[in-house]
Design a protein around this motif. Structure first.
Motif, PDB file in Angstrom:
ATOM      1  N   THR A  13       0.845  -1.185   0.000  1.00  0.00           N
ATOM      2  CA  THR A  13       0.000   0.000   0.000  1.00  0.00           C
ATOM      3  C   THR A  13       0.882   1.237   0.000  1.00  0.00           C
ATOM      4  OG1 THR A  13      -1.755  -1.136   1.207  1.00  0.00           O
ATOM      5  CG2 THR A  13      -1.820   1.262   1.181  1.00  0.00           C
ATOM      6  N   LEU A  14       0.856   1.986  -1.115  1.00  0.00           N
ATOM      7  CA  LEU A  14       1.676   3.183  -1.242  1.00  0.00           C
ATOM      8  C   LEU A  14       1.020   4.346  -0.498  1.00  0.00           C
ATOM      9  CD1 LEU A  14       2.791   1.360  -3.521  1.00  0.00           C
ATOM     10  CD2 LEU A  14       3.063   3.408  -4.910  1.00  0.00           C
ATOM     11  N   PRO A  15       1.793   5.213   0.133  1.00  0.00           N
ATOM     12  CA  PRO A  15       1.213   6.376   0.804  1.00  0.00           C
ATOM     13  C   PRO A  15       0.630   7.363  -0.201  1.00  0.00           C
ATOM     14  CG  PRO A  15       3.598   6.514   0.810  1.00  0.00           C
ATOM     15  CD  PRO A  15       3.253   5.154   0.271  1.00  0.00           C
ATOM     16  N   ALA A  16      -0.212   8.251   0.271  1.00  0.00           N
ATOM     17  CA  ALA A  16      -0.827   9.256  -0.591  1.00  0.00           C
ATOM     18  C   ALA A  16       0.256  10.092  -1.264  1.00  0.00           C
ATOM     19  CB  ALA A  16      -1.750  10.159   0.235  1.00  0.00           C
ATOM     20  N   GLY A  17       0.090  10.315  -2.568  1.00  0.00           N
ATOM     21  CA  GLY A  17       1.031  11.102  -3.338  1.00  0.00           C
ATOM     22  C   GLY A  17       2.127  10.313  -4.002  1.00  0.00           C
ATOM     23  N   ALA A  18       2.291   9.041  -3.628  1.00  0.00           N
ATOM     24  CA  ALA A  18       3.312   8.194  -4.256  1.00  0.00           C
ATOM     25  C   ALA A  18       2.703   7.450  -5.433  1.00  0.00           C
ATOM     26  CB  ALA A  18       3.881   7.209  -3.243  1.00  0.00           C
ATOM     27  N   THR A  19       3.406   7.475  -6.585  1.00  0.00           N
ATOM     28  CA  THR A  19       2.921   6.822  -7.805  1.00  0.00           C
ATOM     29  C   THR A  19       4.069   6.095  -8.482  1.00  0.00           C
ATOM     30  OG1 THR A  19       1.276   8.571  -8.134  1.00  0.00           O
ATOM     31  CG2 THR A  19       1.806   7.180 -10.040  1.00  0.00           C
ATOM     32  N   ILE A  20       3.835   4.857  -8.869  1.00  0.00           N
ATOM     33  CA  ILE A  20       4.840   4.084  -9.605  1.00  0.00           C
ATOM     34  C   ILE A  20       4.801   4.493 -11.071  1.00  0.00           C
ATOM     35  CG2 ILE A  20       5.556   1.777 -10.327  1.00  0.00           C
ATOM     36  CD1 ILE A  20       4.332   0.687  -7.756  1.00  0.00           C
ATOM     37  N   THR A  21       5.958   4.811 -11.627  1.00  0.00           N
ATOM     38  CA  THR A  21       6.042   5.207 -13.033  1.00  0.00           C
ATOM     39  C   THR A  21       6.691   4.149 -13.918  1.00  0.00           C
ATOM     40  OG1 THR A  21       8.147   6.338 -12.609  1.00  0.00           O
ATOM     41  CG2 THR A  21       6.128   7.655 -12.451  1.00  0.00           C
ATOM     42  N   ASN A  22       7.452   3.232 -13.331  1.00  0.00           N
ATOM     43  CA  ASN A  22       8.146   2.212 -14.114  1.00  0.00           C
ATOM     44  C   ASN A  22       8.505   1.067 -13.185  1.00  0.00           C
ATOM     45  OD1 ASN A  22       9.449   1.020 -16.332  1.00  0.00           O
ATOM     46  ND2 ASN A  22      11.428   1.885 -15.721  1.00  0.00           N
ATOM     47  N   SER A  23       8.480  -0.153 -13.708  1.00  0.00           N
ATOM     48  CA  SER A  23       8.850  -1.305 -12.890  1.00  0.00           C
ATOM     49  C   SER A  23       9.572  -2.329 -13.755  1.00  0.00           C
ATOM     50  CB  SER A  23       7.596  -1.937 -12.256  1.00  0.00           C
ATOM     51  OG  SER A  23       6.656  -2.335 -13.250  1.00  0.00           O
ATOM     52  N   TRP A  24      10.296  -3.239 -13.119  1.00  0.00           N
ATOM     53  CA  TRP A  24      11.058  -4.236 -13.855  1.00  0.00           C
ATOM     54  C   TRP A  24      11.087  -5.541 -13.061  1.00  0.00           C
ATOM     55  CZ3 TRP A  24      12.717   0.497 -12.249  1.00  0.00           C
ATOM     56  CH2 TRP A  24      13.538   0.546 -11.130  1.00  0.00           C
ATOM     57  N   ASN A  25      11.196  -6.642 -13.780  1.00  0.00           N
ATOM     58  CA  ASN A  25      11.236  -7.995 -13.221  1.00  0.00           C
ATOM     59  C   ASN A  25       9.965  -8.342 -12.445  1.00  0.00           C
ATOM     60  OD1 ASN A  25      13.817  -8.219 -14.264  1.00  0.00           O
ATOM     61  ND2 ASN A  25      14.848  -7.852 -12.323  1.00  0.00           N
ATOM     62  N   THR A  26       8.844  -7.713 -12.797  1.00  0.00           N
ATOM     63  CA  THR A  26       7.584  -7.980 -12.111  1.00  0.00           C
ATOM     64  C   THR A  26       6.414  -7.647 -13.027  1.00  0.00           C
ATOM     65  OG1 THR A  26       6.285  -7.509 -10.121  1.00  0.00           O
ATOM     66  CG2 THR A  26       7.456  -5.656 -11.108  1.00  0.00           C
ATOM     67  N   THR A  27       5.263  -8.258 -12.752  1.00  0.00           N
ATOM     68  CA  THR A  27       3.999  -7.904 -13.395  1.00  0.00           C
ATOM     69  C   THR A  27       3.197  -7.089 -12.392  1.00  0.00           C
ATOM     70  OG1 THR A  27       4.007  -9.937 -14.695  1.00  0.00           O
ATOM     71  CG2 THR A  27       1.906  -8.787 -14.459  1.00  0.00           C
ATOM     72  N   ARG A  28       2.910  -5.844 -12.735  1.00  0.00           N
ATOM     73  CA  ARG A  28       2.334  -4.912 -11.773  1.00  0.00           C
ATOM     74  C   ARG A  28       0.856  -4.665 -12.054  1.00  0.00           C
ATOM     75  NH1 ARG A  28       2.223   0.677 -12.400  1.00  0.00           N
ATOM     76  NH2 ARG A  28       3.839   0.538 -13.993  1.00  0.00           N
ATOM     77  N   SER A  37      16.276 -16.394  -2.996  1.00  0.00           N
ATOM     78  CA  SER A  37      15.733 -15.044  -3.149  1.00  0.00           C
ATOM     79  C   SER A  37      15.797 -14.578  -4.592  1.00  0.00           C
ATOM     80  CB  SER A  37      16.518 -14.048  -2.281  1.00  0.00           C
ATOM     81  OG  SER A  37      16.398 -14.347  -0.906  1.00  0.00           O
ATOM     82  N   THR A  38      14.938 -13.635  -4.927  1.00  0.00           N
ATOM     83  CA  THR A  38      14.990 -12.930  -6.196  1.00  0.00           C
ATOM     84  C   THR A  38      14.628 -11.469  -5.928  1.00  0.00           C
ATOM     85  OG1 THR A  38      14.287 -12.968  -8.519  1.00  0.00           O
ATOM     86  CG2 THR A  38      12.579 -13.309  -6.873  1.00  0.00           C
ATOM     87  N   GLU A  39      14.940 -10.600  -6.877  1.00  0.00           N
ATOM     88  CA  GLU A  39      14.669  -9.179  -6.677  1.00  0.00           C
ATOM     89  C   GLU A  39      13.893  -8.599  -7.851  1.00  0.00           C
ATOM     90  OE1 GLU A  39      18.325  -7.119  -6.060  1.00  0.00           O
ATOM     91  OE2 GLU A  39      18.496  -7.709  -3.947  1.00  0.00           O
ATOM     92  N   PHE A  40      13.070  -7.595  -7.570  1.00  0.00           N
ATOM     93  CA  PHE A  40      12.453  -6.775  -8.605  1.00  0.00           C
ATOM     94  C   PHE A  40      12.448  -5.346  -8.095  1.00  0.00           C
ATOM     95  CE2 PHE A  40       8.888  -7.904  -5.866  1.00  0.00           C
ATOM     96  CZ  PHE A  40       8.117  -6.742  -5.811  1.00  0.00           C
ATOM     97  N   GLY A  41      12.039  -4.434  -8.933  1.00  0.00           N
ATOM     98  CA  GLY A  41      12.074  -3.052  -8.490  1.00  0.00           C
ATOM     99  C   GLY A  41      11.115  -2.170  -9.251  1.00  0.00           C
ATOM    100  N   PHE A  42      10.971  -0.954  -8.743  1.00  0.00           N
ATOM    101  CA  PHE A  42      10.152   0.026  -9.450  1.00  0.00           C
ATOM    102  C   PHE A  42      10.636   1.434  -9.111  1.00  0.00           C
ATOM    103  CE2 PHE A  42       7.708  -1.199  -5.627  1.00  0.00           C
ATOM    104  CZ  PHE A  42       7.534   0.025  -4.987  1.00  0.00           C
ATOM    105  N   GLN A  43      10.304   2.347  -9.990  1.00  0.00           N
ATOM    106  CA  GLN A  43      10.631   3.760  -9.850  1.00  0.00           C
ATOM    107  C   GLN A  43       9.333   4.538  -9.692  1.00  0.00           C
ATOM    108  OE1 GLN A  43      12.762   5.323 -13.198  1.00  0.00           O
ATOM    109  NE2 GLN A  43      12.410   7.459 -12.642  1.00  0.00           N
ATOM    110  N   GLY A  44       9.373   5.636  -8.940  1.00  0.00           N
ATOM    111  CA  GLY A  44       8.144   6.387  -8.756  1.00  0.00           C
ATOM    112  C   GLY A  44       8.382   7.831  -8.380  1.00  0.00           C
ATOM    113  N   THR A  45       7.289   8.551  -8.298  1.00  0.00           N
ATOM    114  CA  THR A  45       7.310   9.946  -7.852  1.00  0.00           C
ATOM    115  C   THR A  45       6.652  10.040  -6.490  1.00  0.00           C
ATOM    116  OG1 THR A  45       5.203  10.379  -8.984  1.00  0.00           O
ATOM    117  CG2 THR A  45       7.219  10.812 -10.214  1.00  0.00           C
ATOM    118  N   GLY A  46       6.957  11.129  -5.775  1.00  0.00           N
ATOM    119  CA  GLY A  46       6.441  11.289  -4.430  1.00  0.00           C
ATOM    120  C   GLY A  46       7.385  10.683  -3.409  1.00  0.00           C
ATOM    121  N   SER A  47       6.845  10.328  -2.249  1.00  0.00           N
ATOM    122  CA  SER A  47       7.644   9.749  -1.168  1.00  0.00           C
ATOM    123  C   SER A  47       7.074   8.387  -0.805  1.00  0.00           C
ATOM    124  CB  SER A  47       7.631  10.677   0.055  1.00  0.00           C
ATOM    125  OG  SER A  47       8.329  10.112   1.127  1.00  0.00           O
TER     126      SER A  47
END
Length: 541
Positions: free
Chosen positions: A482-497, A520-530
């Motif tokens: 659950t992302l906090p208010a104002g946070a938005t994902i703009t790009n992600s990798w190694n995952t289906t979002r 273990s495995t890793e994925f990630g995402f980039q976003g705006t906000g905090s």
């Protein structure tokens, strides 16, 4: 045509101050032990490796994905950090055969002199001889000094290099491999030794020349320059050269290609789809590539190697790739994929902190001044040449040209175990160890667990999520967050979002869902906000 000829122009890449204009900042997981920060004492550590017969060009299968850097020629995968030495040798020989041409070993005789203003190189081999020289500019202080080889008279902030405490070696690549010559009549010091019809291309010839400079520095007694602390840099065509030089001589402690374009860092498979200078154009413009590459200009998917593996050849040594996202002809998107792919090897070797890719720059002029690069340039010199710093590497990729490694690979990064060459006191980390600054989580009793590491700046963030299987194997996973208010994902990798704000779900893709117990495995995402520390749960399927 390339954008910058580089034949007579001298452009000082003067950079003044770090400007925080980030669109993506990712610290690469994996901390290198101090022993790994030093360059090798030999040009090629894997020269004694037993390498299977290389495939013939006519028998190569088509593969649109990037080759697995961890998979040997016999189709087995390496399992320990010590295995990388001979796997690197396989990659080296494939790259020589199909891309650049062979780089001969040290000639029978290499002599010369080193002073505070000049280096001379004299080479003799099989009855042939040649010579060339390079000028030297020392920093203030008392030597011996580390040094950065600058190709072609431009492509680096020489004032910043010297201010950091390193000398500058001004190397003229054309003295060793001249441009403007046909492939059947190559000219320069390299071809005087190995013949003007040698199938080796100019980039590898230039690399051979720098290796001979290091030979001379080694034999000079180390009173002026340190042979164990050499870097290399250059822009445009000389960025191509700097990249190849660093990949093929393990005595280079720091490799810094700038805006290298096709035949440099960008993955060869990605060039046709990005609008970069075409492979056939680069092959025909100058004999940069080896002659054998002509077979692949229209079919790069047949290549058994790609440039992410040349990035990996530099590991675990220092690599700082500087790129320009404003000019598609340079292939910056494909270059970022090469860096991300090669970084997987860095991470597997526990040296993720030693690689940086930086394309987040405001000025789009080719080989222009880059104020954003001055601080990381000096930090890399301090860390890898002076060995007085410890700044971590980062993937600072502009959103203008951001590649997605997940689209290019169907392999995962292994957890390389300890090998005899890495005793417990200096054993590198692995991809399954926690990144710096991330919370450590014990493996769950059952199902899966997820831990989050965040690199944040004003107005944005990049998150890396590690999924770890519990006591039993799993066939898939889904992370709810659950992302906090104002946070938005703009790009992600190694995952289906699913979703970009509020409650989101991030599930495995085809190649990273199946995990053995504790893996273990890793994925990630980039976003705006905090992002902060969002509530996160992992569900196994």
């Amino acid at each position: 045509m390339t954008i910058h000829s580089g034949r007579t122009s001298v452009i000082a890449l003067a950079v003044a101050a770090l400007v925080a204009t980030a669109t993506a900042i990712v610290t690469v997981a994996g901390t290198a032990p101090a022993a790994q920060l030093a360059a090798s004492t030999v040009e090629n550590e894997g020269a004694d490796c037993a390498v299977p017969a290389l495939p013939d060009a006519g028998s190569l299968p088509t593969n649109a994905r990037l080759p697995d850097p961890f998979r040997r020629l016999d189709n087995s995968r390496i399992t320990t950090t010590g295995d990388w030495r001979c796997r690197r040798e396989e990659i080296k020989r494939l790259a020589e055969k199909f891309v650049y041409g062979e780089k001969p070993a040290k000639p029978q005789s290499v002599t010369g002199t080193v002073s505070g203003s000049n280096i001379t190189v004299n080479v003799s081999h099989n009855g042939r001889s040649s010579s060339f020289s390079a000028s030297v500019q020392l920093p203030s202080g008392t030597g011996p000094f580390p040094a950065v080889v600058v190709l072609g008279g431009f492509g680096a902030d020489t004032a910043a290099i010297r201010a950091a405490g390193a000398a500058v070696i001004n190397y003229d690549p054309y003295a060793v491999g001249r441009e403007g010559t046909p492939r059947n009549n190559k000219q320069g010091a390299f071809y005087s030794i190995y013949g003007n019809t040698s199938p080796t291309g100019l980039l590898m010839a230039w690399a051979w020349g720098v290796s001979r400079i290091i030979d001379v520095i080694e034999s000079s007694g180390g009173t002026v320059l340190r042979a164990d602390a050499t870097g290399v840099t250059g822009c445009s065509r000389f960025g191509k050269g700097a990249f190849v030089i660093g990949a093929f001589d393990q005595r280079i402690a720091l490799t810094m290609p700038i805006e290298s374009g096709t035949a440099g860092v960008p993955i060869l498979r990605g060039v046709p789809g990005e609008g970069a200078q075409s492979l056939s154009s680069a092959y025909g413009e100058q004999p940069w590539f080896g002659d054998a590459f002509g077979t692949f200009t229209g079919s790069p998917n047949r290549l058994p190697v790609d440039t992410h593996e040349m990035v990996a050849m530099v590991a675990p040594r220092g690599l700082f790739v500087m790129d320009n996202p404003h000019i598609a002809n340079l292939g910056p998107r494909s270059a970022s994929v090469a860096a991300l792919g090669g970084a997987e090897v860095y991470k597997a070797l526990g040296a993720g902190d030693n690689i940086t890719y930086w394309s987040d720059v405001a000025d789009g002029t080719h080989c222009a001044n880059r104020p954003e690069w001055r601080t990381p340039l000096q930090q890399n010199i301090q860390k890898h040449l002076l060995r007085t710093g410890n700044a971590a590497g980062a993937m600072r990729i502009s959103s203008r040209a951001q590649g997605n490694l997940a689209e290019w690979r169907d392999w995962t990064t292994p957890n390389l175990g300890q090998s005899p060459s890495n005793p417990p006191s200096s054993q590198p980390g692995s991809p399954s160890s926690s990144p710096p600054g991330s919370p450590s989580s014990p493996p769950p009793v059952g199902g899966c667990a997820a831990s989050v590491s965040v690199n944040a700046w004003t107005g944005g963030f990049v998150a890396t999520i590690r999924v770890t299987a519990g006591a039993n194997p799993i066939n898939g996973w889904t992370v709810a967050m659950t992302l906090p208010a104002g946070a938005t994902i703009t790009n992600s990798w190694n995952t289906t979002r699913t979703g970009a704000s509020g409650a989101v779900q991030l599930a495995n893709v085809s190649y990273n869902g199946r995990l053995t117990a504790g893996q273990s495995t890793e994925f990630g995402f980039q976003g705006t906000g905090s992002l902060g520390t969002p509530p996160t749960t992992c569900t196994a399927t």
